[in-house]
Design a protein around this motif. Structure first.
Motif, PDB file in Angstrom:
ATOM      1  N   TYR A 409       4.890   2.537   5.677  1.00  0.00           N
ATOM      2  CA  TYR A 409       3.573   1.472   5.369  1.00  0.00           C
ATOM      3  C   TYR A 409       3.356   0.510   6.449  1.00  0.00           C
ATOM      4  O   TYR A 409       1.697   0.238   6.925  1.00  0.00           O
ATOM      5  CB  TYR A 409       3.415  -0.196   4.056  1.00  0.00           C
ATOM      6  N   GLY A 410       3.683  -0.247   7.466  1.00  0.00           N
ATOM      7  CA  GLY A 410       3.524  -0.662   8.173  1.00  0.00           C
ATOM      8  C   GLY A 410       2.995   0.369   9.378  1.00  0.00           C
ATOM      9  O   GLY A 410       2.071   0.440  10.097  1.00  0.00           O
ATOM     10  N   GLU A 411       3.029   1.005   9.730  1.00  0.00           N
ATOM     11  CA  GLU A 411       2.278   3.125  10.254  1.00  0.00           C
ATOM     12  C   GLU A 411       1.219   2.998  10.207  1.00  0.00           C
ATOM     13  O   GLU A 411       0.382   2.763  10.475  1.00  0.00           O
ATOM     14  CB  GLU A 411       3.539   3.677  10.614  1.00  0.00           C
ATOM     15  N   ALA A 412       1.188   2.781   8.332  1.00  0.00           N
ATOM     16  CA  ALA A 412      -0.665   3.090   8.391  1.00  0.00           C
ATOM     17  C   ALA A 412      -1.300   2.258   8.069  1.00  0.00           C
ATOM     18  O   ALA A 412      -1.927   2.391   9.018  1.00  0.00           O
ATOM     19  CB  ALA A 412      -0.526   3.454   6.539  1.00  0.00           C
ATOM     20  N   GLY A 413      -0.388   0.709   8.044  1.00  0.00           N
ATOM     21  CA  GLY A 413      -1.711  -0.382   8.246  1.00  0.00           C
ATOM     22  C   GLY A 413      -1.534  -0.349  10.057  1.00  0.00           C
ATOM     23  O   GLY A 413      -3.136  -1.300  10.040  1.00  0.00           O
ATOM     24  N   SER A 433       1.093   1.632  -2.469  1.00  0.00           N
ATOM     25  CA  SER A 433      -0.858   1.545  -2.885  1.00  0.00           C
ATOM     26  C   SER A 433      -1.168   2.594  -2.357  1.00  0.00           C
ATOM     27  O   SER A 433      -2.388   2.970  -2.738  1.00  0.00           O
ATOM     28  CB  SER A 433      -0.911   0.390  -3.405  1.00  0.00           C
ATOM     29  N   TYR A 434      -1.101   2.965  -0.792  1.00  0.00           N
ATOM     30  CA  TYR A 434      -1.571   3.845  -0.411  1.00  0.00           C
ATOM     31  C   TYR A 434      -1.604   5.442  -1.335  1.00  0.00           C
ATOM     32  O   TYR A 434      -2.737   6.130  -0.928  1.00  0.00           O
ATOM     33  CB  TYR A 434      -0.824   4.293   1.210  1.00  0.00           C
ATOM     34  N   TRP A 435      -0.773   5.713  -1.413  1.00  0.00           N
ATOM     35  CA  TRP A 435      -0.165   6.600  -2.423  1.00  0.00           C
ATOM     36  C   TRP A 435      -2.016   7.292  -3.528  1.00  0.00           C
ATOM     37  O   TRP A 435      -2.450   7.984  -3.426  1.00  0.00           O
ATOM     38  CB  TRP A 435       0.296   6.599  -3.307  1.00  0.00           C
ATOM     39  N   MET A 504       4.356  13.387  -4.518  1.00  0.00           N
ATOM     40  CA  MET A 504       4.537  12.671  -2.890  1.00  0.00           C
ATOM     41  C   MET A 504       4.981  11.223  -2.926  1.00  0.00           C
ATOM     42  O   MET A 504       5.288  10.551  -2.647  1.00  0.00           O
ATOM     43  CB  MET A 504       3.851  12.933  -2.191  1.00  0.00           C
ATOM     44  N   HIS A 505       5.144  10.311  -4.340  1.00  0.00           N
ATOM     45  CA  HIS A 505       4.367   9.244  -4.533  1.00  0.00           C
ATOM     46  C   HIS A 505       5.834   8.201  -4.210  1.00  0.00           C
ATOM     47  O   HIS A 505       6.909   8.614  -4.700  1.00  0.00           O
ATOM     48  CB  HIS A 505       4.106   7.985  -5.905  1.00  0.00           C
ATOM     49  N   SER A 506       6.588   7.366  -2.548  1.00  0.00           N
ATOM     50  CA  SER A 506       7.682   6.736  -3.122  1.00  0.00           C
ATOM     51  C   SER A 506       6.830   5.169  -2.243  1.00  0.00           C
ATOM     52  O   SER A 506       5.872   4.321  -2.805  1.00  0.00           O
ATOM     53  CB  SER A 506       8.108   6.970  -1.597  1.00  0.00           C
ATOM     54  N   PHE A 507       8.488   4.862  -2.555  1.00  0.00           N
ATOM     55  CA  PHE A 507       8.109   3.454  -2.652  1.00  0.00           C
ATOM     56  C   PHE A 507       9.192   2.431  -1.155  1.00  0.00           C
ATOM     57  O   PHE A 507      10.722   2.589  -0.951  1.00  0.00           O
ATOM     58  CB  PHE A 507       9.013   2.600  -3.871  1.00  0.00           C
TER      59      PHE A 507
END
Length: 508
Positions: A409-413, A433-435, A504-507
């Motif tokens: 999520y850091g990279e996505a953000g 939540s990105y998924w 693909m959902h991961s945490f």
């Protein structure tokens, strides 16, 4: 029933309020030294897409972040205002707790200083995370319970219920605090309130406040339980849950505050003079036991220490008063020892928690040895710049069908915050939540992959090659530069996105 605080002048609170305001101002001037933390980058994205729930946390913290965005844009100081404010309010509440316990001006001031200088609080005031806001509600609940005890007015259960409800909208570990309150109520004279309509009205208030998030969880198949299970398994695997009990001695309030909060705990638990306030001892002991059994992280108990420190200050003050009058020489020695103790706490916590030290300086290295919050604020703009270089190197036709795939999520953000100025598309990610936001309106044909390794991309149904590397100008080793520094581009994907994305959902 008369409250002990009635006879104590309100002007005694002037110093604790001044301490809290001074801490807040210090935050406003120092919270901009490094950059956004990886957790803050995800929070920024969630704040732009408000909902009644998210995979990683309840909705209150993203809502506060959205207010910050509306008021201050992407200013670091503005974004972290609510975190800093929560810690400053906790300082005032620690003094108020001491006041409710019968503490005079000295006890209130020292309680405020100790609360202000606790290492966890010092760090939490500099990063906008749900733990920063959650901290406030625990301290507030301790004060509200004391108001209930001292006043005998059952209507305080409404405020207690509201604080619990808001706490549940902040962090689900509020349930552990609630367990302590329940046991404390049953084990003390507060159980007389079980027949009061105000107690049950307070319960109803807490449930009504939490209801929207509970409905969101139901609609999303209680996905946060899957998240918590996955994160807990990871924490146990990498040792983050080790030494939970030992960590209570140094990780939250700091080793220098150990004598004062232990004194407070002992006074609350065993002193006849504190019998009526024993609910606070249960409020500490029950969550401690539950977290230990559940193998939680040490810092989960951090919000419980301001109330114990406040109790310790009151106990110490009572002990000294019982031995009056003290000689002038003894008073001077005591004042000198107290000042030295506070200065040592301030220096230690300041080095660990305030964003004062230049990157890679001695102070930076000391804080880096204790926590990674500062290191995880470094390099996000450089990462985005490198991705932009790779993206611009692609033919225009290929760019139209290229996605940036972030594995954390850091990279996505970071891509979503800094990418627009480089003309980058919105990042896609299977994390948390990105998924739910999917992979875009059209399936990508080319993917720039972040946060993976050569071994990780080896089984990709396509042709993946390394095309760049993550670095930062300070040479700081963090998760990005140490664990997965290479950036890959994958083409000729033999994949049907509509089929694979649901799996693909991961945490994280």
């Amino acid at each position: 029933m008369q409250t002990p605080s009635v006879a104590l002048p309100r002007r005694h609170l002037a110093w604790p309020i001044a301490i809290a305001l001074g801490l807040l101002l210090l935050r406003l001037f120092t919270n901009t030294r490094y950059g956004f933390h990886r957790d803050e980058l995800a929070l920024l994205d969630d704040a732009r897409q408000l909902a009644w729930g998210y995979v990683a946390y309840p909705p209150l913290t993203p809502s506060l972040a959205r207010i910050s965005l509306e008021l201050f844009g992407d200013s670091l100081t503005g974004f972290r205002l609510f975190a800093a404010l929560a810690q400053s309010l906790s300082v005032v509440l620690a003094a108020l707790i001491a006041r409710e316990l019968g503490g005079r001006r000295g006890a209130q001031i020292i309680a405020a200083l100790v609360a202000a200088l606790m290492p966890f609080s010092m760090i939490a005031g500099g990063v906008m995370q749900y733990v920063s806001i959650d901290y406030l509600w625990w301290v507030l609940l301790a004060w509200l319970l004391l108001r209930l005890v001292n006043s005998g007015d059952a209507r305080w259960w409404l405020a207690i219920g509201a604080a619990i409800g808001v706490g549940m909208l902040t962090k689900y570990t509020m349930l552990f605090c609630v367990a302590g309150i329940v046991v404390g109520t049953l084990a003390t004279p507060l159980r007389a309130h079980l027949t009061s309509r105000w107690l049950w009205a307070g319960v109803a208030v807490s449930l009504l406040l939490f209801l929207p998030n509970a409905l969101w969880q139901w609609q999303h198949e209680f996905v946060s339980l899957d998240f918590l299970e996955a994160i807990h398994a990871r924490d146990m695997r990498i040792g983050r849950t080790d030494d939970f009990l030992l960590g209570q001695l140094y990780a939250n309030a700091g080793p220098l505050a150990l004598p004062i909060w232990l004194m407070g705990l002992g006074w609350l638990a065993f002193s006849g003079a504190a019998r009526r306030y024993r609910v606070l001892a249960w409020m500490y002991a029950v969550p401690l036991l539950l977290f230990a059994v559940a193998q939680g992280r040490a810092y989960y108990m951090a919000p419980a220490y301001p109330m114990l420190a406040a109790a310790g200050c009151v106990a110490a003050e009572r002990w000294l008063r019982a031995r009056q009058p003290l000689g002038t020489g003894i008073r001077r020695i005591g004042a000198g020892a107290l000042a030295t103790w506070i200065i040592l706490m301030a220096v230690g916590s300041g080095v660990l928690g305030l964003q004062l030290s230049p990157v890679n300086s001695t102070g930076w290295r000391i804080s880096r040895a204790v926590h990674d919050n500062f290191a995880e604020q470094i390099g996000w703009q450089e990462l985005t710049t490198e991705v932009a270089r790779i993206y611009r190197s692609l033919p225009a036709e290929e760019r139209m069908h290229t996605a940036i795939f972030a594995n954390n999520y850091g990279e996505a953000g970071a891509i979503n915050l800094y990418g627009p100025r480089h003309g980058l598309p919105t990042a896609i990610s299977p994390i948390n939540s990105y998924w739910y936001r999917g992979y875009g309106s059209t399936p990508p044909r080319t993917v720039i992959v972040l946060g993976d390794t050569r071994e990780g991309v080896a089984d990709t149904p396509g042709e993946c090659v390394p095309v760049g590397r993550v670095s930062n100008r300070f040479g700081v080793l963090n998760e990005e530069t140490r664990d997965h520094p290479e950036i890959f581009i994958c083409r000729n994907l033999r994949v049907r996105w509509a089929d694979v994305w649901p799996q693909m959902h991961s945490f994280g």
